[in-house]
Write a protein that holds these residues in place. Structure first.
Motif, PDB file in Angstrom:
ATOM      1  N   PRO A 128       0.821  -1.234   0.178  1.00  0.00           N
ATOM      2  CA  PRO A 128       0.016  -0.013   0.087  1.00  0.00           C
ATOM      3  C   PRO A 128       0.949   1.196   0.040  1.00  0.00           C
ATOM      4  CG  PRO A 128      -0.190  -1.186   2.108  1.00  0.00           C
ATOM      5  CD  PRO A 128       0.589  -2.048   0.905  1.00  0.00           C
ATOM      6  N   HIS A 129       2.150   1.128   0.422  1.00  0.00           N
ATOM      7  CA  HIS A 129       3.098   2.335   0.141  1.00  0.00           C
ATOM      8  C   HIS A 129       3.747   2.452  -1.046  1.00  0.00           C
ATOM      9  CE1 HIS A 129       1.966   2.794   4.436  1.00  0.00           C
ATOM     10  NE2 HIS A 129       2.280   1.422   4.619  1.00  0.00           N
ATOM     11  N   LEU A 130       3.323   1.577  -2.055  1.00  0.00           N
ATOM     12  CA  LEU A 130       4.263   1.690  -3.332  1.00  0.00           C
ATOM     13  C   LEU A 130       3.437   2.147  -4.313  1.00  0.00           C
ATOM     14  CD1 LEU A 130       6.553  -1.345  -3.151  1.00  0.00           C
ATOM     15  CD2 LEU A 130       7.138   0.890  -2.531  1.00  0.00           C
ATOM     16  N   HIS A 131       3.664   3.258  -5.209  1.00  0.00           N
ATOM     17  CA  HIS A 131       2.657   3.688  -6.190  1.00  0.00           C
ATOM     18  C   HIS A 131       3.385   3.838  -7.430  1.00  0.00           C
ATOM     19  CE1 HIS A 131       0.340   4.942  -2.714  1.00  0.00           C
ATOM     20  NE2 HIS A 131       1.583   5.284  -1.985  1.00  0.00           N
ATOM     21  N   PRO A 132       2.656   3.240  -8.507  1.00  0.00           N
ATOM     22  CA  PRO A 132       3.189   3.603 -10.004  1.00  0.00           C
ATOM     23  C   PRO A 132       3.133   4.853 -10.069  1.00  0.00           C
ATOM     24  CG  PRO A 132       1.510   1.725  -9.750  1.00  0.00           C
ATOM     25  CD  PRO A 132       1.470   2.548  -8.663  1.00  0.00           C
ATOM     26  N   CYS A 133       4.402   5.301 -10.823  1.00  0.00           N
ATOM     27  CA  CYS A 133       4.350   6.767 -11.234  1.00  0.00           C
ATOM     28  C   CYS A 133       4.696   6.805 -12.618  1.00  0.00           C
ATOM     29  CB  CYS A 133       5.705   7.330 -10.558  1.00  0.00           C
ATOM     30  SG  CYS A 133       5.583   7.257  -8.532  1.00  0.00           S
ATOM     31  N   TYR A 134       3.805   7.646 -13.301  1.00  0.00           N
ATOM     32  CA  TYR A 134       3.957   7.771 -14.601  1.00  0.00           C
ATOM     33  C   TYR A 134       3.861   9.197 -15.162  1.00  0.00           C
ATOM     34  CZ  TYR A 134       3.333   2.871 -14.829  1.00  0.00           C
ATOM     35  OH  TYR A 134       3.463   1.400 -14.397  1.00  0.00           O
ATOM     36  N   LYS A 135       4.454   9.545 -16.321  1.00  0.00           N
ATOM     37  CA  LYS A 135       4.382  10.619 -17.162  1.00  0.00           C
ATOM     38  C   LYS A 135       3.236  10.457 -17.932  1.00  0.00           C
ATOM     39  CE  LYS A 135       8.727  10.890 -18.631  1.00  0.00           C
ATOM     40  NZ  LYS A 135      10.136  11.240 -18.978  1.00  0.00           N
ATOM     41  N   SER A 136       2.306  11.501 -18.191  1.00  0.00           N
ATOM     42  CA  SER A 136       1.195  11.188 -19.108  1.00  0.00           C
ATOM     43  C   SER A 136       1.713  11.237 -20.724  1.00  0.00           C
ATOM     44  CB  SER A 136       0.099  12.443 -19.095  1.00  0.00           C
ATOM     45  OG  SER A 136       0.701  13.706 -19.358  1.00  0.00           O
ATOM     46  N   THR A 137       2.845  11.557 -20.825  1.00  0.00           N
ATOM     47  CA  THR A 137       3.278  11.595 -22.603  1.00  0.00           C
ATOM     48  C   THR A 137       3.611  10.374 -22.781  1.00  0.00           C
ATOM     49  OG1 THR A 137       5.239  12.326 -21.641  1.00  0.00           O
ATOM     50  CG2 THR A 137       3.961  14.029 -22.424  1.00  0.00           C
ATOM     51  N   ASP A 138       4.337   9.581 -21.963  1.00  0.00           N
ATOM     52  CA  ASP A 138       5.023   8.084 -22.597  1.00  0.00           C
ATOM     53  C   ASP A 138       4.776   7.103 -21.516  1.00  0.00           C
ATOM     54  OD1 ASP A 138       6.679   8.644 -20.733  1.00  0.00           O
ATOM     55  OD2 ASP A 138       8.509   8.925 -22.092  1.00  0.00           O
ATOM     56  N   PHE A 139       4.304   7.471 -20.245  1.00  0.00           N
ATOM     57  CA  PHE A 139       3.802   6.501 -19.214  1.00  0.00           C
ATOM     58  C   PHE A 139       5.280   5.769 -18.686  1.00  0.00           C
ATOM     59  CE2 PHE A 139       0.665   6.073 -22.475  1.00  0.00           C
ATOM     60  CZ  PHE A 139      -0.151   6.939 -22.222  1.00  0.00           C
ATOM     61  N   SER A 140       6.297   6.503 -18.757  1.00  0.00           N
ATOM     62  CA  SER A 140       7.371   5.886 -18.264  1.00  0.00           C
ATOM     63  C   SER A 140       7.655   6.291 -16.767  1.00  0.00           C
ATOM     64  CB  SER A 140       8.755   6.423 -19.058  1.00  0.00           C
ATOM     65  OG  SER A 140       8.942   7.787 -18.972  1.00  0.00           O
ATOM     66  N   PRO A 141       8.208   5.603 -16.099  1.00  0.00           N
ATOM     67  CA  PRO A 141       8.549   5.867 -14.482  1.00  0.00           C
ATOM     68  C   PRO A 141       9.134   7.041 -14.261  1.00  0.00           C
ATOM     69  CG  PRO A 141       9.209   3.705 -15.045  1.00  0.00           C
ATOM     70  CD  PRO A 141       9.026   4.168 -16.484  1.00  0.00           C
ATOM     71  N   LEU A 142       8.640   7.905 -13.480  1.00  0.00           N
ATOM     72  CA  LEU A 142       9.013   9.483 -13.126  1.00  0.00           C
ATOM     73  C   LEU A 142      10.441   9.365 -12.332  1.00  0.00           C
ATOM     74  CD1 LEU A 142       5.952  11.434 -12.486  1.00  0.00           C
ATOM     75  CD2 LEU A 142       7.328  11.315 -14.273  1.00  0.00           C
ATOM     76  N   GLN A 143      10.350   8.434 -11.609  1.00  0.00           N
ATOM     77  CA  GLN A 143      11.551   8.568 -10.480  1.00  0.00           C
ATOM     78  C   GLN A 143      12.540   7.637 -10.825  1.00  0.00           C
ATOM     79  OE1 GLN A 143      10.722   7.172  -6.514  1.00  0.00           O
ATOM     80  NE2 GLN A 143      11.708   8.887  -5.506  1.00  0.00           N
ATOM     81  N   ASN A 144      12.430   6.482 -10.871  1.00  0.00           N
ATOM     82  CA  ASN A 144      13.535   5.612 -10.982  1.00  0.00           C
ATOM     83  C   ASN A 144      14.079   5.221 -12.159  1.00  0.00           C
ATOM     84  OD1 ASN A 144      11.671   3.560 -11.721  1.00  0.00           O
ATOM     85  ND2 ASN A 144      11.471   2.582  -9.606  1.00  0.00           N
ATOM     86  N   GLY A 145      13.354   5.334 -13.350  1.00  0.00           N
ATOM     87  CA  GLY A 145      13.805   4.814 -14.629  1.00  0.00           C
ATOM     88  C   GLY A 145      13.699   3.463 -15.168  1.00  0.00           C
ATOM     89  N   GLU A 158       8.384  13.465  -5.041  1.00  0.00           N
ATOM     90  CA  GLU A 158       9.739  13.520  -5.376  1.00  0.00           C
ATOM     91  C   GLU A 158       9.667  13.195  -7.075  1.00  0.00           C
ATOM     92  OE1 GLU A 158      14.133  11.403  -4.995  1.00  0.00           O
ATOM     93  OE2 GLU A 158      12.576  11.214  -3.353  1.00  0.00           O
ATOM     94  N   ALA A 159       8.975  12.241  -7.259  1.00  0.00           N
ATOM     95  CA  ALA A 159       8.842  11.686  -8.964  1.00  0.00           C
ATOM     96  C   ALA A 159       8.363  13.039  -9.621  1.00  0.00           C
ATOM     97  CB  ALA A 159       8.139  10.592  -8.967  1.00  0.00           C
ATOM     98  N   TYR A 160       7.440  13.575  -9.064  1.00  0.00           N
ATOM     99  CA  TYR A 160       6.589  14.784  -9.692  1.00  0.00           C
ATOM    100  C   TYR A 160       7.609  15.943  -9.866  1.00  0.00           C
ATOM    101  CZ  TYR A 160       3.483  18.404 -10.520  1.00  0.00           C
ATOM    102  OH  TYR A 160       2.831  19.615 -11.421  1.00  0.00           O
ATOM    103  N   HIS A 161       8.394  16.355  -8.943  1.00  0.00           N
ATOM    104  CA  HIS A 161       9.542  17.404  -8.911  1.00  0.00           C
ATOM    105  C   HIS A 161      10.409  17.066  -9.974  1.00  0.00           C
ATOM    106  CE1 HIS A 161       7.303  19.913  -5.889  1.00  0.00           C
ATOM    107  NE2 HIS A 161       7.533  18.967  -4.840  1.00  0.00           N
ATOM    108  N   GLU A 162      10.822  15.852  -9.825  1.00  0.00           N
ATOM    109  CA  GLU A 162      11.851  15.525 -10.877  1.00  0.00           C
ATOM    110  C   GLU A 162      11.535  15.487 -12.182  1.00  0.00           C
ATOM    111  OE1 GLU A 162      15.416  14.707 -10.377  1.00  0.00           O
ATOM    112  OE2 GLU A 162      14.865  15.619  -8.737  1.00  0.00           O
ATOM    113  N   SER A 163      10.306  14.945 -12.544  1.00  0.00           N
ATOM    114  CA  SER A 163       9.547  15.075 -13.701  1.00  0.00           C
ATOM    115  C   SER A 163       9.576  16.571 -14.485  1.00  0.00           C
ATOM    116  CB  SER A 163       8.104  14.546 -13.930  1.00  0.00           C
ATOM    117  OG  SER A 163       7.280  15.158 -13.210  1.00  0.00           O
ATOM    118  N   LEU A 164       9.217  17.649 -13.620  1.00  0.00           N
ATOM    119  CA  LEU A 164       9.189  18.873 -13.867  1.00  0.00           C
ATOM    120  C   LEU A 164      10.491  19.474 -14.697  1.00  0.00           C
ATOM    121  CD1 LEU A 164       7.418  20.582 -10.998  1.00  0.00           C
ATOM    122  CD2 LEU A 164       5.977  19.655 -13.304  1.00  0.00           C
TER     123      LEU A 164
END
Length: 201
Positions: free
Chosen positions: A3-20, A35-41
């Motif tokens: 429950p503490h792990l969440h998939p993180c995607y960019k809407s443009t290509d659905f690749s992970p935002l944080q860990n690559g 953190e993933a959101y801020h890195e994606s910016l």
């Protein structure tokens, strides 16, 4: 998925935002998502066309794999209101309505959000190819309605958070009830080790 792990995607290509790592696209907790959101910016470039259906279908594949009530998926889409694949998105939402998932859409900017309102099935349940969605799984909120001109940023963001999440409990319960899934028994109350409660009669 914990429950503490969440998939993180960019809407443009659905690749992970944080860990690559597309094979393990998880963030740990809310802090990991932020953190993933801020890195994606720093790296994401916004461009058209704006297709919602691929990301809805992507999350639906996760949800389709876990329909026993142990997990429920919530997709948050932040958009300027332009949508290029309305018919495909409606179909994706109708199909997703059978799965343990909800979709929150936050509209930013001054665009007309008629298409987003249509996707939110509050007034008229969304349909595709003559097939009605089993339940309403979309909540649309226009961000501009929460801009407090008096400068009370904390209050306006609290109102936004409340309304963004307002329909999730009912959507969650409607899925569980439709599948006959009952809650697990409540865990025993926490007692610190070494301490016992004494009841005197």
């Amino acid at each position: 998925m914990s429950p503490h792990l969440h998939p993180c995607y960019k809407s443009t290509d659905f690749s992970p935002l944080q860990n690559g790592n597309i094979e393990n696209p998880y963030c740990t907790g809310i802090d990991g998502i932020l953190e993933a959101y801020h890195e994606s910016l720093k790296t994401v470039q916004l461009y058209g066309p704006t297709n919602f259906a691929p990301v809805v279908n992507h999350v639906a594949r996760y949800a389709a794999a876990v329909q026993d009530g142990s997990q429920y998926f919530i997709l948050l889409i932040i958009t300027d209101g332009v949508i290029s694949d309305m018919a495909q998105t409606k179909e994706a939402i109708v199909n997703g309505a059978k799965l343990p998932m909800s979709i929150i859409i936050v509209g930013v900017g001054q665009a007309e959000f008629d298409a987003m309102v249509e996707l939110d099935g509050d007034d008229i349940r969304i349909s595709s190819r003559g097939k009605l969605a089993e339940r309403d799984i979309v909540q649309f909120v226009p961000f501009r309605d929460y801009m407090d001109r008096t400068g009370n940023h904390v209050l306006s963001m609290a109102r936004l958070a409340k309304d963004v999440l307002a329909e999730i409990p009912d959507q969650f319960i409607s899925y569980m009830k439709s599948r006959g899934i009952k809650p697990n028994p409540a865990p025993p109350p926490y007692t610190p080790s070494g301490h016992t409660h004494h009841t005197q009669i």
